[in-house]
Design an enzyme around this catalytic site. Structure first.
Site, PDB file in Angstrom:
ATOM      1  N   ASP A   8      47.405 -17.700  40.730  1.00 13.31           N
ATOM      2  CA  ASP A   8      48.196 -19.556  41.320  1.00 13.31           C
ATOM      3  C   ASP A   8      47.421 -21.293  41.208  1.00 13.31           C
ATOM      4  O   ASP A   8      46.537 -20.570  40.905  1.00 13.31           O
ATOM      5  CB  ASP A   8      48.519 -18.968  42.944  1.00 13.31           C
ATOM      6  CG  ASP A   8      49.705 -19.564  43.210  1.00 13.31           C
ATOM      7  OD1 ASP A   8      50.791 -20.420  42.638  1.00 13.31           O
ATOM      8  OD2 ASP A   8      48.388 -20.363  44.197  1.00 13.31           O
ATOM      9  N   ASP A  10      49.227 -24.193  43.242  1.00 12.69           N
ATOM     10  CA  ASP A  10      49.109 -25.039  44.546  1.00 12.69           C
ATOM     11  C   ASP A  10      48.126 -24.067  45.677  1.00 12.69           C
ATOM     12  O   ASP A  10      48.516 -22.545  45.316  1.00 12.69           O
ATOM     13  CB  ASP A  10      50.526 -24.906  44.707  1.00 12.69           C
ATOM     14  CG  ASP A  10      51.027 -25.877  43.361  1.00 12.69           C
ATOM     15  OD1 ASP A  10      50.411 -26.926  43.553  1.00 12.69           O
ATOM     16  OD2 ASP A  10      52.230 -25.836  43.429  1.00 12.69           O
TER      17      ASP A  10
HETATM   18 MG   LIG Z   1      50.178 -21.397  45.866  1.00 12.92          MG
END
Ligand SMILES: [Mg+2]
Ligand SMILES: [Zn+2]
Length: 241
Positions: A8, A10
């Site tokens: 992922d 962020d």
């Molecule tokens: Mg995230």
């Protein structure tokens, strides 16, 4: 056969959320209430489209947004982790699946010189239009009812694995590294030898620990991390076998 690392972006690669970080470019570093109140659950891309239009209308230019985005800190240990992956690229394929956007992720990877670490980035496509507004589109459409309308990370992962298989590429295992609520869906796809690596005390970890307390079937193993260095240790353990 290699191991597939899925990241992922962020709050995993970078230690903040790029979509909220960019608000510091707005006048007084905040959005007008009617704009911040206009978010409807599941329609994040549309909301960010309005935020980027507002920033453009207020005269915020591409280079200012870029300066802000590349000033976001990496999560502790991530730089070390990417250097480790680069040194062991014969053992790992590495992809990003993110609900941020292609412009922000490109900026960050380019500024830090990490483009070569990642084989593919799957995220909402973005570009600056002739008015200088950043525009962002939904990554795809899907039929998963637990994910936001623009992105189901599980659907992306399945599609990527199918495409790789057609090219004759199969993985010994998948290691999924994330933090958020939208990482739960792809993690439920993981099988026997796969590893879910949720960031300690973030939503994904809390959700997985609740699922295990409820004795929900989980075939994969769960290894919690707080720093990229914890992830290096586990990857070293996996490639030693
Ligand atoms: Mg995230
Ligand atoms: Zn989904």
């Amino acid at each position: 056969m290699k191991i597939l690392l899925v990241f992922d972006f962020d709050n995993t690669i970078i230690d903040d959320n790029s979509d909220t970080w960019i608000v510091r470019c707005a006048p007084n570093k905040k959005l007008p209430t009617e704009l911040s109140d206009s978010y409807q659950k599941g329609f994040w891309t549309e909301f960010m489209g309005r935020v980027f239009k507002y920033l453009g209308d207020k005269g915020v230019r591409e280079h200012e947004m870029k300066r802000a985005v590349i000033s976001m800190p990496f999560t502790p240990g991530m730089v070390e982790l990417f250097n480790f992956i680069r040194r062991n690229k014969d053992k790992f394929d590495c992809i990003i699946i993110s609900d941020s956007n292609s412009v922000f992720i490109d900026w960050v990877l380019e500024a830090a010189g990490f483009h070569d670490v990642f084989d593919k980035v799957f995220t909402n496509p973005a570009a600056f239009n002739s008015n200088g507004h950043l525009t962002v589109e939904n990554y795809h459409t899907h039929s998963c009812n637990r994910c936001p309308k623009n992105l189901c990370k599980k659907a992306v992962l399945i599609e990527f694995l199918d495409k790789q298989l057609q090219q004759g590429v199969n993985y010994t295992q998948i290691v999924y590294i994330g933090d958020g609520g939208n990482d739960v869906c792809p993690v439920t796809f993981l099988k026997n030898d796969d590893v879910a690596m949720p960031r300690k005390e973030y939503t994904l970890q809390k959700t997985l620990s609740r699922m295990s307390k409820n004795l929900e079937p989980m075939e994969y193993s769960v290894v919690v991390w707080s720093s990229g260095v914890d992830i290096i240790s586990h990857l070293q353990f996996l490639i030693k076998e």
